[in-house]
Design a protein around this motif. Structure first.
Motif, PDB file in Angstrom:
ATOM      1  N   ARG A 107      57.241  27.381  49.343  1.00  0.00           N
ATOM      2  CA  ARG A 107      56.263  28.823  48.958  1.00  0.00           C
ATOM      3  C   ARG A 107      57.172  29.344  49.463  1.00  0.00           C
ATOM      4  NH1 ARG A 107      54.105  32.064  53.523  1.00  0.00           N
ATOM      5  NH2 ARG A 107      55.183  31.155  55.689  1.00  0.00           N
ATOM      6  N   GLU A 108      56.769  31.185  48.313  1.00  0.00           N
ATOM      7  CA  GLU A 108      58.113  31.936  47.769  1.00  0.00           C
ATOM      8  C   GLU A 108      57.340  33.318  48.848  1.00  0.00           C
ATOM      9  OE1 GLU A 108      60.033  33.591  43.941  1.00  0.00           O
ATOM     10  OE2 GLU A 108      58.304  34.447  44.442  1.00  0.00           O
ATOM     11  N   LEU A 109      58.020  33.510  49.870  1.00  0.00           N
ATOM     12  CA  LEU A 109      58.429  33.873  50.740  1.00  0.00           C
ATOM     13  C   LEU A 109      58.641  35.780  50.548  1.00  0.00           C
ATOM     14  CD1 LEU A 109      60.055  33.016  54.173  1.00  0.00           C
ATOM     15  CD2 LEU A 109      57.994  32.660  53.317  1.00  0.00           C
ATOM     16  N   ASP A 110      57.430  36.286  50.198  1.00  0.00           N
ATOM     17  CA  ASP A 110      56.953  37.925  49.947  1.00  0.00           C
ATOM     18  C   ASP A 110      57.936  39.237  50.412  1.00  0.00           C
ATOM     19  OD1 ASP A 110      57.197  39.977  48.528  1.00  0.00           O
ATOM     20  OD2 ASP A 110      55.405  40.190  47.974  1.00  0.00           O
ATOM     21  N   LEU A 111      58.998  38.939  51.573  1.00  0.00           N
ATOM     22  CA  LEU A 111      59.396  39.842  52.570  1.00  0.00           C
ATOM     23  C   LEU A 111      60.891  41.305  51.931  1.00  0.00           C
ATOM     24  CD1 LEU A 111      60.915  36.879  54.810  1.00  0.00           C
ATOM     25  CD2 LEU A 111      59.181  38.511  54.945  1.00  0.00           C
ATOM     26  N   THR A 112      60.780  42.372  52.406  1.00  0.00           N
ATOM     27  CA  THR A 112      61.245  43.246  52.281  1.00  0.00           C
ATOM     28  C   THR A 112      61.896  43.639  52.931  1.00  0.00           C
ATOM     29  OG1 THR A 112      59.781  44.568  53.243  1.00  0.00           O
ATOM     30  CG2 THR A 112      59.815  43.808  50.715  1.00  0.00           C
ATOM     31  N   SER A 113      63.389  44.447  53.140  1.00  0.00           N
ATOM     32  CA  SER A 113      64.099  44.808  53.866  1.00  0.00           C
ATOM     33  C   SER A 113      64.300  46.135  53.598  1.00  0.00           C
ATOM     34  CB  SER A 113      65.909  43.102  54.084  1.00  0.00           C
ATOM     35  OG  SER A 113      66.044  44.355  54.518  1.00  0.00           O
ATOM     36  N   PRO A 114      64.263  46.350  54.675  1.00  0.00           N
ATOM     37  CA  PRO A 114      64.931  48.554  54.987  1.00  0.00           C
ATOM     38  C   PRO A 114      66.280  48.280  54.142  1.00  0.00           C
ATOM     39  CG  PRO A 114      64.930  47.635  57.586  1.00  0.00           C
ATOM     40  CD  PRO A 114      64.174  46.752  56.159  1.00  0.00           C
ATOM     41  N   TRP A 115      67.029  47.157  54.165  1.00  0.00           N
ATOM     42  CA  TRP A 115      68.232  47.221  54.215  1.00  0.00           C
ATOM     43  C   TRP A 115      68.780  47.212  52.774  1.00  0.00           C
ATOM     44  CZ3 TRP A 115      72.171  48.872  57.922  1.00  0.00           C
ATOM     45  CH2 TRP A 115      71.420  48.398  59.197  1.00  0.00           C
ATOM     46  N   GLY A 116      68.514  46.571  52.338  1.00  0.00           N
ATOM     47  CA  GLY A 116      68.228  46.918  50.730  1.00  0.00           C
ATOM     48  C   GLY A 116      67.371  45.577  49.451  1.00  0.00           C
ATOM     49  N   THR A 117      67.671  45.074  48.506  1.00  0.00           N
ATOM     50  CA  THR A 117      67.021  44.061  47.973  1.00  0.00           C
ATOM     51  C   THR A 117      67.972  42.587  47.814  1.00  0.00           C
ATOM     52  OG1 THR A 117      66.525  45.249  46.011  1.00  0.00           O
ATOM     53  CG2 THR A 117      66.537  43.442  45.384  1.00  0.00           C
ATOM     54  N   PRO A 118      67.036  42.108  48.432  1.00  0.00           N
ATOM     55  CA  PRO A 118      67.556  40.237  48.746  1.00  0.00           C
ATOM     56  C   PRO A 118      68.091  40.141  47.639  1.00  0.00           C
ATOM     57  CG  PRO A 118      65.485  40.289  49.185  1.00  0.00           C
ATOM     58  CD  PRO A 118      65.626  42.315  48.962  1.00  0.00           C
ATOM     59  N   SER A 119      69.119  38.674  47.074  1.00  0.00           N
ATOM     60  CA  SER A 119      69.132  38.581  45.494  1.00  0.00           C
ATOM     61  C   SER A 119      67.891  37.822  45.155  1.00  0.00           C
ATOM     62  CB  SER A 119      70.676  36.907  46.223  1.00  0.00           C
ATOM     63  OG  SER A 119      72.053  37.490  46.777  1.00  0.00           O
ATOM     64  N   ALA A 120      67.114  36.457  45.753  1.00  0.00           N
ATOM     65  CA  ALA A 120      66.102  36.664  45.393  1.00  0.00           C
ATOM     66  C   ALA A 120      64.942  36.252  47.054  1.00  0.00           C
ATOM     67  CB  ALA A 120      66.411  34.989  44.927  1.00  0.00           C
ATOM     68  N   LYS A 121      63.530  36.177  46.206  1.00  0.00           N
ATOM     69  CA  LYS A 121      62.182  35.460  47.107  1.00  0.00           C
ATOM     70  C   LYS A 121      62.948  34.854  48.335  1.00  0.00           C
ATOM     71  CE  LYS A 121      59.340  39.188  45.456  1.00  0.00           C
ATOM     72  NZ  LYS A 121      57.580  38.855  44.825  1.00  0.00           N
ATOM     73  N   PRO A 122      63.328  34.527  49.611  1.00  0.00           N
ATOM     74  CA  PRO A 122      63.524  33.434  49.688  1.00  0.00           C
ATOM     75  C   PRO A 122      62.514  31.911  49.490  1.00  0.00           C
ATOM     76  CG  PRO A 122      64.091  35.047  51.626  1.00  0.00           C
ATOM     77  CD  PRO A 122      62.789  35.714  49.721  1.00  0.00           C
ATOM     78  N   LYS A 123      62.345  30.583  49.416  1.00  0.00           N
ATOM     79  CA  LYS A 123      61.482  30.033  49.343  1.00  0.00           C
ATOM     80  C   LYS A 123      61.555  29.134  50.386  1.00  0.00           C
ATOM     81  CE  LYS A 123      61.655  29.994  44.349  1.00  0.00           C
ATOM     82  NZ  LYS A 123      62.004  28.790  42.929  1.00  0.00           N
TER      83      LYS A 123
END
Length: 291
Positions: free
Chosen positions: A24-40
């Protein structure tokens, strides 16, 4: 005890992990910016794995454009306790030919465009980094590589250059003379940020070429690199599958303290700490900040 969750960062040539179940794709946000992709998140056997492709889908991010802070932050939010970094690299040694996996135990940071810490004005921290990789995780990777007949070497120094260009001959011969083993573009500040986030970290340097130190060769040939990279990617997936199959259910305490790196690291007095920065540190440093 803490449940072990194995994180895997896929470098050049490793953009997915076939064999993951219940993905499943994890819909996580970060206060530091945008990750390379949504972690799986998925599992291999009983081991929970969180996978993140470092360069994003289709390799859209260069080493200097990766948001390393956001990547480590979302992996921490996903509960990752142990992190394996799969990284294409060049070799400084004849005995480390293309196709060899180097489980590096030291780093030389030659980057200059990247912020190397989560901390700063309003919350200063100094973490121990003399031993930058987690010995237990390295030992498990070595056993998995042996079981899969993957050529590998335990130990060696990884030079992290800024890139995206490959080395000049002067750079290559200099770092070879210093005794370094491999060169890449992505393990800094990744390893430093993992330590600040109290995630046990190990890197797998997947050799693709001999860099530019051999006088009788023309230097790095990108076409050759891509061909080797494909084969290395297949070996890396087998390595991760074997590692996961034998991974402990509970996180093993790290002998060098990578999972307790913040115990005494934060120097700023509580009354002088910046509230906005503390809010951003909720995942990375929540254990010691009481968040």
């Amino acid at each position: 005890m803490t449940k072990a969750i194995l994180g895997v960062i896929g470098g050049s040539g490793v953009y997915d992990l076939p064999g993951l179940e219940d993905v499943r794709e994890l819909d996580l946000t970060s206060p530091w910016g945008t990750p390379s992709a949504k972690p799986k998140q998925g599992r291999i056997g009983a081991t929970t794995i969180v996978f993140l492709p470092r360069h994003g889908a289709g390799h859209r991010l260069s080493p200097s454009d990766i948001d390393y802070h956001a990547n480590i932050d979302v992996l921490k939010r996903a509960g990752v306790t142990d992190l394996v970094s799969l990284s294409a690299c060049g070799s400084y040694r004849e005995e480390l030919p293309p196709g060899t996996f180097v489980l590096a135990d030291q780093f030389i940071d030659r980057t200059f465009r990247r912020q190397p810490t989560f901390f700063g004005p309003g919350c200063v921290a100094h973490v121990a980094f003399s031993d930058p990789v987690a010995p237990n995780l390295v030992a498990r990777l070595a056993r998995a590589a042996a079981a899969e007949s993957v050529p590998h070497v335990v130990g060696g120094s990884y030079v992290c250059m800024e890139g995206p260009q490959f080395s000049t001959r002067a750079e290559s011969t200099t770092y070879k003379a210093m005794g370094a083993s491999i060169v890449g573009m992505t393990n800094m500040p990744e390893a430093k940020l993992a330590r600040e986030a109290e995630i046990s970290y190990a890197t797998v340097g997947m050799v693709t070429d001999y860099d530019a130190w051999r006088p009788h060769e023309a230097g790095v040939d990108v076409a050759d690199v891509i061909a080797v990279m494909r084969d290395n990617g297949d070996k890396a997936r087998r390595l991760v599958a074997r590692l996961a199959a034998d991974f402990p259910a509970e996180h093993e305490p790290c002998p060098v303290g990578s999972d307790r790196a913040l115990d005494f690291a934060i120097i700023t007095a509580p009354e002088h700490r910046d509230a906005a920065l503390l809010a951003k540190l909720d995942a990375v440093a929540g254990r010691v900040l009481g968040r």
